[in-house]
Design an enzyme around this catalytic site. Sequence first.
Site, PDB file in Angstrom:
ATOM      1  CE  LYS A  35      -0.294  -0.016   5.016  1.00 52.00           C
ATOM      2  NZ  LYS A  35      -0.952  -0.644   6.162  1.00 52.00           N
ATOM      3  CE1 TYR A 261      13.467  31.554   2.805  1.00 53.82           C
ATOM      4  CE2 TYR A 261      13.884  29.205   2.591  1.00 53.82           C
ATOM      5  CZ  TYR A 261      13.397  30.395   2.075  1.00 53.82           C
ATOM      6  OH  TYR A 261      12.856  30.419   0.817  1.00 53.82           O
TER       7      TYR A 261
HETATM    8  C1  LIG Z   1      -0.261  -1.754   6.757  1.00 52.75           C
HETATM    9  C2  LIG Z   1      -0.946  -3.007   7.064  1.00 52.75           C
HETATM   10  C3  LIG Z   1      -0.220  -4.192   7.324  1.00 52.75           C
HETATM   11  C4  LIG Z   1       1.290  -4.257   7.371  1.00 52.75           C
HETATM   12  O1  LIG Z   1       1.823  -3.789   8.580  1.00 52.75           O
HETATM   13  P1  LIG Z   1       3.403  -3.812   8.830  1.00 52.75           P
HETATM   14  O2  LIG Z   1       3.568  -3.348  10.225  1.00 52.75           O
HETATM   15  O3  LIG Z   1       3.989  -2.841   7.854  1.00 52.75           O
HETATM   16  O4  LIG Z   1       3.863  -5.195   8.579  1.00 52.75           O
HETATM   17  C5  LIG Z   1      -0.953  -5.356   7.522  1.00 52.75           C
HETATM   18  N1  LIG Z   1      -2.290  -5.356   7.483  1.00 52.75           N
HETATM   19  C6  LIG Z   1      -3.015  -4.245   7.253  1.00 52.75           C
HETATM   20  C7  LIG Z   1      -4.504  -4.325   7.240  1.00 52.75           C
HETATM   21  C8  LIG Z   1      -2.376  -3.033   7.046  1.00 52.75           C
HETATM   22  O5  LIG Z   1      -3.101  -1.921   6.822  1.00 52.75           O
END
Ligand SMILES: *Cc1c(COP(=O)(O)O)cnc(C)c1O
Length: 352
Positions: A35, A261
């Site tokens: 994702k 800055y």
């Molecule tokens: C982001 C996510 C994961 C992965 O989590 P990690 O800590 O990066 O391994 C697993 N399941 C769901 C539903 C997520 O949103």
Amino acid sequence: MPYLEISSQNFFHNHRIILNAITPKAPEKLAIVLKDNAYGHGLKEIAQLAHRVKIQNAFVKNVSEALAIAEFFKSITILYPHSKDSNFKEALLAPNLYFCAPSLESLVQLPPNTKIELKVNSGMNRNGIDKNALSEAFTLITKNNLQLKGIFTHNGFGDDLDSAFYTQNIEFLEIKKDSLALCNHHNLPRPRFHSLSSSGAFRTDCASIPSDLQDDLYRIGIAFYGYLCCDFQSPPLKPIASLYAEKISTLSLKSGASIGYSGVSTLEKDSIVSTYDIGYGDGLFRIREGMELYSAEGFRILPRASMDCISIATDAQKVCIFNNANTFARAFHTIPYEILVHLHSYIPRIVV
Ligand SMILES: *Cc1c(COP(=O)(O)O)cnc(C)c1O
């Protein structure tokens, strides 16, 4: 131009560690979470690496992400699908894309035949239907002719060494039992079950429960990218991304000169200072007064950062801003996830 170098060797190293620690006998249970542009690492680039180590299942944020990598996986679950997405219909027709159904309403709204994974709350109290609504959910699924591919939850306590993690696991075990009984009743095939992300999967002895009640998948995100943010000892994972920036210009400055800055950095001796082509407009957090940050080579990054450039005490042609996001995560009191996911998608990702 700044760029993110992705080490395929480190990715393969992490994959070996994860596989051996979590599911050495059933590699097909290892799923990858891609994702948000693969946590900023480049969606397609990481999908291709995952494909090379034969990972068959992936999780993404939205319909566009799923369609972009559909060819690489047996199944891809869309965690946050929106019916208003322009390519929603196209995604519904794809044979290997599954839609997360996080509420009873979604079971009414999704069109018949949609392949769904039902999300159930097991104690994180975030997304998902109540466990007591399972029976109603099954009725809606049957009535609306949805294809139930999976039932899942998210254990939000994997990082913490206290009992909440185990309480949620027990809750999901009950959900699995109830679901199997409901499948039986409605004459539906067994869906796949999953509940654990990186840290939870690393600390669970998954073989300790009867095989028909074991999880079918582990949703691993951050560990593939080389990090684990937890209370317990971390396995020897290696960060896969190094961020580089290239030089814009160099000045030879006298002791006492101030930079950037409001001139918040003042030189204590005659120095060479150059600017590099990454700033907070590219998603790198804004380095400001009071922060002590160094490039991977050990050159001081001089506050304040600008929108499109930063000043660094060197004249090197290019500089590695970090090869481990923990340096920035510590300075900004956050987690590596947040540092990495902010890096703009237009920054090239180069797999080496
Ligand atoms: C982001 C996510 C994961 C992965 O989590 P990690 O800590 O990066 O391994 C697993 N399941 C769901 C539903 C997520 O949103």
